[in-house]
Every structure is written in C-alpha cells, then in structure tokens.
Design a protein around this motif. Structure first.
Motif, PDB file in Angstrom:
ATOM      1  N   PHE A  47       0.787  -1.300   0.065  1.00  0.00           N
ATOM      2  CA  PHE A  47       0.027   0.287  -0.099  1.00  0.00           C
ATOM      3  C   PHE A  47       1.019   1.297   0.300  1.00  0.00           C
ATOM      4  CE2 PHE A  47      -2.582  -3.157   2.344  1.00  0.00           C
ATOM      5  CZ  PHE A  47      -3.978  -2.967   1.443  1.00  0.00           C
ATOM      6  N   LEU A  49       1.004   4.622   0.900  1.00  0.00           N
ATOM      7  CA  LEU A  49      -0.325   5.625   1.222  1.00  0.00           C
ATOM      8  C   LEU A  49       0.603   7.322   0.985  1.00  0.00           C
ATOM      9  CD1 LEU A  49      -0.533   4.112   5.050  1.00  0.00           C
ATOM     10  CD2 LEU A  49      -2.107   4.087   3.051  1.00  0.00           C
ATOM     11  N   ILE A  66      -2.260   6.410  -2.460  1.00  0.00           N
ATOM     12  CA  ILE A  66      -3.496   5.628  -2.504  1.00  0.00           C
ATOM     13  C   ILE A  66      -3.255   3.914  -3.493  1.00  0.00           C
ATOM     14  CG2 ILE A  66      -5.055   7.323  -0.916  1.00  0.00           C
ATOM     15  CD1 ILE A  66      -6.425   7.502  -3.884  1.00  0.00           C
ATOM     16  N   ASN A  67      -2.311   4.079  -4.380  1.00  0.00           N
ATOM     17  CA  ASN A  67      -2.085   2.780  -4.757  1.00  0.00           C
ATOM     18  C   ASN A  67      -2.059   1.837  -3.972  1.00  0.00           C
ATOM     19  OD1 ASN A  67      -0.936   3.964  -8.061  1.00  0.00           O
ATOM     20  ND2 ASN A  67      -2.675   4.148  -6.531  1.00  0.00           N
ATOM     21  N   LEU A  68      -2.017   0.222  -4.810  1.00  0.00           N
ATOM     22  CA  LEU A  68      -2.260  -1.334  -3.604  1.00  0.00           C
ATOM     23  C   LEU A  68      -1.725  -1.887  -4.970  1.00  0.00           C
ATOM     24  CD1 LEU A  68      -3.111  -3.359  -1.601  1.00  0.00           C
ATOM     25  CD2 LEU A  68      -5.671  -3.269  -2.599  1.00  0.00           C
TER      26      LEU A  68
END
Length: 103
Positions: A47, A49, A66-68
């Motif tokens: 993740f 953040l 905010i990418n996973l």
C-alpha cells in the motif's frame, strides 16, 4: 481494539504488528532510497499511502499515493522511492507462521 499511527518518520523500517496470521511493516522511504531485490516467503500487499515509488518485479510500475499492489511469494522484487514515500506492506501468512508449520 488497537490503533497504529502510520506516518512518515526517520526510521526506514518499522514493524507495526504481527498477529501470527499477517505481519504489517511500515517503510518510510526518503526520495532515492532503494530496497534492493529480494524475495519473501509470504504473499504481499503493498500500500502506498504517501509519495511515489517504482516497484520492479516481473514488470516495472510506478505507484502513487493510495495505490495497492499484490505480489505472490517467491517473486523477486525491489522498490525505489521517486519521492519521500510512506509504504505499508502486509505479509500473509506472517513469516512467523512458516516456522510454526514446520515439524
């Protein structure tokens, strides 16, 4: 219920929790910091953040806040910070669980 602060700090790597099922580790990457190629014995969720990183495995991708990303165990990978970045990694199962499963 436990609450864990997830903010950028001086310490590069900080374990957050390990409940035996999953292990959570926080990485505070200053710009230019590289986590060299390595493999894990667990599947991982990465993740982002805060910031932006280059994640290299079978292919190379840039991940922003905010990418996973999901990666299977035993896949060699590396991470490079393109900006000051806060990354949280969840390892499942926890590496501790592997040693408990061995006879």
């Amino acid at each position: 219920m436990n609450r864990y602060p997830l903010s950028f700090e001086e310490s590069f790597i900080r374990p957050v929790l390990d409940n035996g099922v999953s292990k959570v580790v926080k990485f505070s990457f200053p710009k230019g910091k590289v986590l060299r190629k390595h493999k894990t014995t667990s599947d991982i969720l990465v993740f982002v953040l805060q910031g932006k990183v280059r994640f290299s495995a079978d292919e190379e991708v840039e991940l922003e806040a905010i990418n996973l990303l999901c990666l299977d165990k035993q896949v060699e990978h590396s991470i490079e910070a393109l900006e000051d970045s806060l990354v949280v990694v969840v390892m499942t199962p926890s590496p501790e669980a592997h040693s408990l499963l061995k006879p």
